[in-house]
Design a protein around this motif. Structure first.
Motif, short mmCIF file in Angstrom:
data_model
loop_
_atom_site.label_atom_id
_atom_site.label_comp_id
_atom_site.label_asym_id
_atom_site.label_seq_id
_atom_site.Cartn_x
_atom_site.Cartn_y
_atom_site.Cartn_z
N UNK A 172 16.47 0.44 22.77
CA UNK A 172 17.29 -0.57 22.11
C UNK A 172 18.66 -0.71 22.74
N UNK A 173 19.05 0.26 23.57
CA UNK A 173 20.32 0.17 24.31
C UNK A 173 20.08 -0.63 25.59
N UNK A 178 13.52 0.34 31.01
CA UNK A 178 12.20 0.54 30.41
C UNK A 178 11.16 0.38 31.52
N UNK A 179 10.89 1.49 32.20
CA UNK A 179 10.01 1.43 33.37
C UNK A 179 9.08 2.64 33.37
N UNK A 180 7.79 2.38 33.55
CA UNK A 180 6.82 3.48 33.59
C UNK A 180 7.03 4.36 34.81
N UNK A 181 6.72 5.63 34.63
CA UNK A 181 6.71 6.60 35.71
C UNK A 181 5.26 6.84 36.11
N UNK A 182 4.96 6.84 37.41
CA UNK A 182 3.57 6.95 37.86
C UNK A 182 2.91 8.23 37.34
N UNK A 183 3.63 9.34 37.41
CA UNK A 183 3.05 10.59 36.93
C UNK A 183 2.93 10.58 35.41
N UNK A 184 3.88 9.93 34.75
CA UNK A 184 3.81 9.81 33.31
C UNK A 184 2.58 9.04 32.87
N UNK A 655 7.92 -2.55 27.56
CA UNK A 655 8.37 -3.08 28.84
C UNK A 655 8.45 -4.60 28.78
N UNK A 656 7.39 -5.21 28.35
CA UNK A 656 7.35 -6.67 28.29
C UNK A 656 8.26 -7.21 27.18
N UNK A 657 8.33 -6.53 26.05
CA UNK A 657 9.17 -6.97 24.93
C UNK A 657 10.63 -6.66 25.20
N UNK A 658 11.53 -7.55 24.82
CA UNK A 658 12.97 -7.32 24.93
C UNK A 658 13.39 -6.45 23.75
N UNK A 659 13.35 -5.13 23.94
CA UNK A 659 13.60 -4.20 22.83
C UNK A 659 15.03 -4.30 22.30
N UNK A 662 15.09 -7.18 20.06
CA UNK A 662 14.26 -6.85 18.89
C UNK A 662 15.05 -5.99 17.90
N UNK A 663 15.82 -5.03 18.41
CA UNK A 663 16.60 -4.14 17.55
C UNK A 663 17.71 -4.90 16.84
N UNK A 664 18.39 -5.77 17.55
CA UNK A 664 19.48 -6.54 16.92
C UNK A 664 18.93 -7.52 15.89
#
Length: 674
Positions: A172-173, A178-184, A655-659, A662-664
């Motif tokens: 929300x900050x 907001x990006x995936x990590x390959x190992x994650x 990632x796709x959603x503007x979090x 959304x929070x505000x």
């Protein structure tokens, strides 16, 4: 209870945005719908916020967090419960402390200046995520409970340290990527997560039993992590005569009964009604029995029932409820409808799930909330303390047989081929799997990790080529081994090692997340697990091996300690895994899963997200539907399919959603404003 959030600038002269703090509280409204609060120290560039679930001290204003000490030096926001707080408050008051609320949380503001950080920690008994800012020392402290019942995440990005109870709070900050990590992603697809990690780049968890201390120097953060508690089993040498059954059995039975009773009594303390979760297992039945024995009015007991007889335990749960005069509420679930709530569950769980048990638990917590309850006591943790899982027996047979008395060896050998068929592929690997790094660290590859390490062999072809390249040569077992503390494994009995690894991986990363806090708090419902009281856990760590597994009986000491509370059928019953039926076992459920897969695993959806490889996805489905694929492998592939859908859903949510937007928007909808 509650959700916490906050951030701090590396440059203390930079200002904190109060509206941002409110938005971070609002996006976790489900954790605290009873109000919110925030506090900013602009002269220090730090601010906290809090979404409140009222359980202790129901006064709307008096119990509102963040708390600030009278001298203005300390700021506190806490999630969870601290037990035995009345005794500690009385002691602190006698030493001059002045309390302004009836909250258990406030005692941290008095313990810290009196005891200091390290000497304060032993007083914190319970399930918690704590954020504490010390203005005088200019340091921010994050503390997580000993087993990780309550979540707590953090990240350092763009000159800011951001933390919160959930990933979405950090997201929300607007400065948090907001990006995936390959190992994650790799670990999400194979189920078992590296302790302390997440699926996202540069997003970390405070590890269970750890504190993270953040200080500033010359416009930069100095971050250090220290462990304040661990599940410390005795060494083989310290166990000594225990290994030959030279001990007083009655003493251990009485000790477990005593410690568990105290843990239950403490967790029944609340200013709102407390109910119980009740399955047909010995764990929740023991908790219900003790709760009923300590209360005059009937205990409310909530039970999940499934329409698949192989997985339904409601009949035994009903017998237990009747035996103690509990007021039972059974919610029957149709397995085919569980996928209807799969996406919502993942928004709360913030990780993939291999079985729809998490969905069932989310529906149960909603049912409990609608019935007017905010708190339940649960049976999680019993299997971890008393060796209840088939994987533990398997490891004892394979690696600890020579440590057992002769009579025990004979029984164990006879049982090897009698594992419950329902566990195959999910809790026990079809074939033994050896990982070199784990073999070196532990002395063997714990059976609890083997099915998921075996599943990892399906993962690489599923990944998008760019991610596949990043994990080329990656060894998930090595990553898990490197995250474990070798000092806690060295010189220990094989059964102790197996339990320790489970506690650090499966318990925290699975049972207490998408099977616990995240799906309970999704509906503003706090679950309290007495078995994970650290006083009980420390006692259980000293139990002899044959007090945990005795011949054909797992959790032997617990059964004996609870013998007077349990119906005969339950006392004699073998361990049964509480899980929802796998998708392929039910045509309706398989159809529901396929419908969800059609949405999220279509070539178009896969190409848009850029996480998976459509060819690999198709190949896995073909393997699953091949008549020559064994039932055990199908269970394993069911899990991988759920994980594939899961990473696609996580991409949509986070990632796709503007979090931040959304929070505000959520803050505006709630009418929460700075």
């Amino acid at each position: 209870m509650c959700g916490i959030a906050g951030y701090m600038h590396a440059d203390p002269d930079k200002q904190i945005d109060p509206d941002q703090l409110v938005a971070m509280a609002a996006i976790q409204y489900h954790r605290g719908p009873d109000g919110f609060g925030y506090h900013v120290m602009q002269d220090r560039g730090v601010g906290f916020s809090h979404a409140r679930l009222t359980i202790i001290d129901l006064d709307e204003n008096r119990g509102r967090q963040p708390f600030v000490s009278e001298d203005g030096n300390l700021m506190l926001a806490m999630n969870g419960e601290l037990y035995d707080y009345k005794r500690i408050r009385a002691d602190l008051t006698s030493r001059g402390a002045r309390f302004r609320t009836k909250s258990d949380s406030e005692m941290v503001l008095h313990l810290y200046p009196q005891k200091g950080l390290e000497d304060m920690l032993p007083y914190l008994r319970g399930e918690f995520g704590i954020s504490l800012y010390d203005k005088e020392r200019d340091r921010l402290i994050l503390i997580r409970d000993r087993f990780g019942v309550k979540p707590l995440y953090w990240t350092e990005q763009n000159g800011q340290f951001v933390f919160g109870s959930e990933l979405k709070v950090l997201f929300a900050h607007p400065d948090v990527q907001r990006r995936f990590n390959a190992r994650g992603v790799y670990h999400q697809l194979m189920q078992t997560v590296v302790p302390g990690s997440t699926a996202f780049d540069n997003i970390h968890q405070v590890k269970p039993g750890h504190a993270v201390i953040v200080e500033r120097a010359h416009g930069r953060f100095k971050i250090r992590d220290f462990k304040y508690w661990d599940m410390d089993f005795p060494t083989m040498e310290e166990r000594g005569p225990q290994l030959e059954d030279d001990y007083d059995e009655a003493e251990y039975i009485e000790g477990v009964r005593r410690e568990l009773l105290e843990a239950v009594q403490l967790r029944l303390e609340a200013d709102v009604p407390v109910a119980c979760y009740l399955s047909g297992g010995i764990d929740s039945c023991a908790i219900l029995g003790m709760s009923a024995a300590t209360q005059q009015s009937p205990v409310k007991a909530f039970t999940i029932g499934f329409d698949d007889a192989d997985y339904d335990e409601s009949a035994i749960a009903r017998e237990m409820a009747e035996s103690v005069g509990a007021d039972q509420d059974i919610m029957m679930l149709n397995a085919g409808h569980l996928y209807d709530n799969f996406e919502e569950t993942l928004w709360h769980a913030e990780r993939t799930i291999y079985n729809t048990l998490g969905v069932a638990k989310l529906l149960m917590s909603r049912h409990v909330n609608q019935a007017g309850y905010k708190v339940v006591v649960t049976g999680e943790g019993s299997d971890e303390l008393f060796s209840g899982y088939p994987a533990f027996r398997m490891d004892l047979f394979r690696h600890g047989l020579d440590t057992l008395p002769e009579a025990e060896r004979a029984v164990m050998q006879q049982m090897l081929a009698e594992s419950n068929k329902l566990f195959s592929g999910a809790m026990l690997a079809e074939d033994e799997y050896d990982d070199p790094a784990l073999d070196k660290l532990v002395g063997f590859t714990p059976s609890c990790l083997q099915p998921w390490l075996a599943a990892s062999e399906h993962v690489a072809p599923l990944l998008h080529p760019s991610l596949r390249k990043e994990v080329e040569g990656y060894r998930p077992g090595t990553a898990i081994a490197e995250a474990l503390d070798g000092d806690m494994l060295e010189g220990r009995h094989p059964l102790d090692k197996a339990q320790y690894v489970w506690i650090k991986t499966m318990l925290e990363g699975q049972i207490l997340t998408w099977g616990g806090d995240r799906v309970d708090m999704a509906n503003s419902m706090e679950a309290r697990p007495p078995f994970l009281d650290h006083h009980l856990a420390e006692y259980a760590a000293r139990l002899p091996v044959t007090m945990r597994i005795r011949g054909r009986t797992e959790k032997y000491v617990l059964r004996e300690a609870m013998r007077g509370l349990l119906p005969k059928v339950l006392y004699e019953r073998e361990k049964f895994a509480f899980m929802a039926p796998p998708a392929h076992t039910d045509p309706k459920k398989w159809a529901a899963m396929k419908a969800l897969a059609d949405r999220y695993l279509s070539d178009e959806a896969i190409e848009q997200a850029g996480i998976l490889d459509p060819a690999g996805v198709r190949a896995l489905f073909e393997k699953h539907e091949n008549p020559e694929t064994s039932a055990s492998t199908q269970v394993q592939l069911d899990a991988v399919i759920n994980h594939m859908i899961g990473v696609q859903v996580l991409h949509k949510h986070f990632v796709q959603t503007d979090v931040p937007a959304q929070a505000r928007a959520k803050a505006k909808e709630l009418g929460w404003a700075a």
